[in-house]
Design an enzyme around this catalytic site. Structure first.
Site, short mmCIF file in Angstrom:
data_model
loop_
_atom_site.label_atom_id
_atom_site.label_comp_id
_atom_site.label_asym_id
_atom_site.label_seq_id
_atom_site.Cartn_x
_atom_site.Cartn_y
_atom_site.Cartn_z
N SER A 13 0.83 -1.20 0.00
CA SER A 13 0.00 0.00 0.00
C SER A 13 0.87 1.26 0.00
CB SER A 13 -0.94 0.00 1.21
OG SER A 13 -1.68 1.19 1.28
N ARG A 36 0.45 7.91 6.46
CA ARG A 36 -0.38 6.94 7.18
C ARG A 36 -1.86 7.28 7.03
NH1 ARG A 36 -0.05 2.43 9.51
NH2 ARG A 36 2.19 2.46 9.26
N HIS A 39 -2.75 6.19 3.56
CA HIS A 39 -2.80 4.72 3.58
C HIS A 39 -4.12 4.23 4.19
CE1 HIS A 39 -1.86 0.59 4.76
NE2 HIS A 39 -2.04 0.94 6.01
#
Length: 198
Positions: A13, A36, A39
């Site tokens: 990812s 993050r 993601h």
């Protein structure tokens, strides 16, 4: 503490998101948080929607590393923060009683209860309730960091704007989007920071 070993799906990812958006010009902590969040949400717009400073994130990281309490507005945010215990009073019967008595939301009452317990220096993470964010600002909780990413069409963008205007150390975003998963991801980015650095 052993190094965190990300799952191969997470690794892939990150490879995909880095092929689609170049965040390398960002300061390291801001980049870790933005990556993050992207993601967790598969939403590349967070690359330009998040607002913070590296100094604010450094302050939050230092507090987390020294064991500062993490207070969340709802259980969904707490459930998403995987490395540390958190404090959330939204389900506390005392929050419901205080909300009724004071004519405020349960989220705002939960902030009052949590602040009475943890005092200054905590990391506050809001992913759902704009009223919690407004209460954090109004209570002058002296936070190490406020991760203010509530979602919604009523009050979310306004509460985040008020957070930025408050001068508190903060991470927020400009738009109405956000949510529990996004707020937890931003917090996890700081908790995982050493492992996430390229």
């Amino acid at each position: 503490m052993s190094a965190r070993q990300p799952h191969p799906i997470e690794v892939r990812s990150y490879e995909i998101l880095r092929s689609r958006v170049d965040l390398s010009p960002m300061p390291p902590l801001w980049r870790a948080v933005a990556e993050r969040v992207i993601h967790a949400s598969a939403d590349l717009e967070y690359a330009v929607d998040l607002v913070t400073t590296e100094e604010h994130l450094e302050r939050g990281l230092a507090a987390l590393r020294s064991g500062a309490p993490i207070v969340t507005d709802v259980g969904m945010v707490a459930a998403g923060i995987t490395e540390r215990e958190t404090l959330c009073h939204i389900g506390d019967p005392a929050a419901a009683r205080m909300a009724r008595a004071a004519g405020i939301t349960r989220s705002a009452a939960a902030v009052r209860l949590a602040y009475a317990e943890v005092g200054p220096g905590a990391v506050w993470v809001v992913g759902c309730a704009p009223t919690a964010l407004f209460e954090i600002i109004e209570r002058k909780v002296a936070p190490a960091l406020v991760v203010g990413l509530p979602v919604g069409f009523v009050g979310a963008a306004e509460s985040k704007e008020a957070l930025r205007a408050s001068g508190l150390p903060q991470l927020s975003n400009v738009s109405e989007k956000g949510g529990s998963a996004v707020a937890a991801a931003a917090t996890n980015a700081l908790l995982y920071y050493e492992e996430d650095t390229p």
